[in-house]
Design a protein around this motif. Structure first.
Motif, PDB file in Angstrom:
ATOM      1  N   PHE A 125      51.899  40.516  38.267  1.00  0.00           N
ATOM      2  CA  PHE A 125      50.695  40.140  38.997  1.00  0.00           C
ATOM      3  C   PHE A 125      49.613  41.188  38.768  1.00  0.00           C
ATOM      4  O   PHE A 125      49.901  42.381  38.668  1.00  0.00           O
ATOM      5  N   LYS A 126      48.373  40.728  38.709  1.00  0.00           N
ATOM      6  CA  LYS A 126      47.223  41.588  38.461  1.00  0.00           C
ATOM      7  C   LYS A 126      46.225  41.464  39.611  1.00  0.00           C
ATOM      8  O   LYS A 126      45.702  40.375  39.877  1.00  0.00           O
ATOM      9  N   LEU A 127      45.980  42.585  40.271  1.00  0.00           N
ATOM     10  CA  LEU A 127      45.025  42.574  41.374  1.00  0.00           C
ATOM     11  C   LEU A 127      43.589  42.516  40.886  1.00  0.00           C
ATOM     12  O   LEU A 127      42.693  42.116  41.637  1.00  0.00           O
ATOM     13  N   ASP A 128      43.331  42.931  39.636  1.00  0.00           N
ATOM     14  CA  ASP A 128      41.962  42.931  39.132  1.00  0.00           C
ATOM     15  C   ASP A 128      41.543  41.590  38.553  1.00  0.00           C
ATOM     16  O   ASP A 128      40.456  41.479  37.979  1.00  0.00           O
ATOM     17  N   ALA A 129      42.390  40.560  38.672  1.00  0.00           N
ATOM     18  CA  ALA A 129      42.007  39.234  38.204  1.00  0.00           C
ATOM     19  C   ALA A 129      40.962  38.632  39.139  1.00  0.00           C
ATOM     20  O   ALA A 129      40.870  38.997  40.319  1.00  0.00           O
TER      21      ALA A 129
END
Length: 373
Positions: A125-129
């Protein structure tokens, strides 16, 4: 071979003249002195091997440095104590120390394994998406559950370590079973901590807040930066940090702007004269929104929401992808609309009206009649 045999016999004869505690200390210290640099060399070699790998592998190797060193020291001291001429009392004390060290090692390894499993799971998972709702959901759940699990592992480790001592075994049992007078006193003393731990588990399950949620709390606007086992850190819009206990978000109301999605509708209010060209302003708002890259293309609307004696209230709605963009879009729309009204329709700006009367007062009129007579 004869020289080696002679040196061995000389060393044995020299050790025979030493006291037992000096010989035991030399054996244990020698084993530790050998194991410590061997572990350092092996760790540095492994660290160089993963230097070109990803951050995950580097952090994984760094996390295993402490537990692996402790494991080798336990093995070395155990091997040395098996051959050292120790008395029965000293051997019992040393075995007790090794047992406590082994329990600590097991707890340490469990906490490290939990952290590694968490990192492996969250790598997907990527929080900066741009659309990071799913990532924030999993980050919040896993981080809170990890801290709760580490706290439980620490509690179990301390309980088992206490149970290895005969005089205080009952305290370990009480701590492990949460029973007895000592458990009640400890529970009362740790009531705020335990309530925050329970609130953390409840937040992880129900998720009223998540990592990087935009919220309004205590009349302050910001983002959820960190959720620990006992408190929440909110990063405010001016870079201040607001620290609140976990129970606050269970017991008190607050606003969550990104609960189900990051998109938000921003509202802009203008107070104008009654002669304001509402229809033309509606068209101009659509043009301003279309020219703004912050607008997501979903909502744009203008309505007269109220009318008072001197002004009318005009509400403009525009939507954006997230809270920061919604704020910037509101400011841009407000500035552009005011500039357009000043240039094209200055009569629409609010103003105060007053009526000027040139009628002659009655007293002055009577004075004029007397003078004429």
């Amino acid at each position: 071979m004869s020289n080696i045999d002679a040196l061995a016999r000389a060393a044995a004869a020299w050790l025979a003249w030493l006291p037992w505690w000096v010989e035991s200390l030399l054996l244990v210290g020698g084993c530790c002195a050998v194991i410590w640099p061997v572990h350092g060399i092996a760790f540095r070699t492994l660290k160089r091997a993963v230097a070109d790998r990803s951050l995950f592998w580097r952090s994984l190797v760094a996390r295993t440095r402490g537990p692996s060193r402790l494991a080798l020291l336990i093995v070395a001291i155990s091997a040395a104590s098996a051959t050292a001429p120790l008395t029965w009392e000293v051997r019992i004390v040393l075995n007790q120390i090794l047992l406590v060290a082994f329990v600590t090692l097991v707890g340490w390894c469990c906490a490290t394994a939990l952290h590694i499993a968490t990192v492996i799971y969250l790598r997907r998972f990527k929080l900066d998406a741009e659309d990071n709702l799913l990532a924030r959901k999993h980050f919040t759940q896993v981080r809170i559950l990890e801290r709760a699990a580490v706290t439980l592992v620490a509690l179990l480790t301390v309980s088992v370590a206490l149970m290895t001592f005969e005089p205080v075994r009952q305290y370990g049992v009480s701590l492990l079973a949460s029973a007895g007078a000592a458990g009640l006193i400890l529970g009362l003393a740790m009531q705020p901590v335990l309530s925050n731990l329970v609130a953390g588990i409840q937040i992880a399950i129900t998720q009223p807040i998540r990592i990087e949620d935009a919220i309004i709390v205590e009349n302050e606007w910001g983002w959820v930066e960190e959720i620990t086992a006992t408190y929440v850190v909110v990063r405010l819009w001016d870079w201040r940090r607001l620290v609140l206990p976990l129970t606050y978000f269970i017991q008190k109301p607050f606003q969550n702007w990104t609960r189900d999605g990051a998109s938000l509708i921003g509202s802009v209010f203008l107070y104008l004269d009654h002669r304001a060209p509402v229809a033309r302003m509606r068209e101009r708002l659509a043009e301003i929104a279309a020219a703004q890259p912050l607008w997501d293309g979903n909502v744009v609307n203008l309505q007269v929401s109220d009318a008072k004696e001197t002004v009318i209230e005009v509400r403009m709605l525009v939507s954006a992808r997230n809270a920061p963009q919604a704020w910037d879009l509101r400011c841009a729309v407000r500035e552009a609309m005011i500039a357009w009204l000043q240039a094209e329709h200055p009569e629409a700006l609010p103003r105060q009206r007053a009526e000027w009367s040139e009628a002659v007062p009655r007293r002055d009129a009577l004075r004029g009649e007397r003078i004429a007579a």
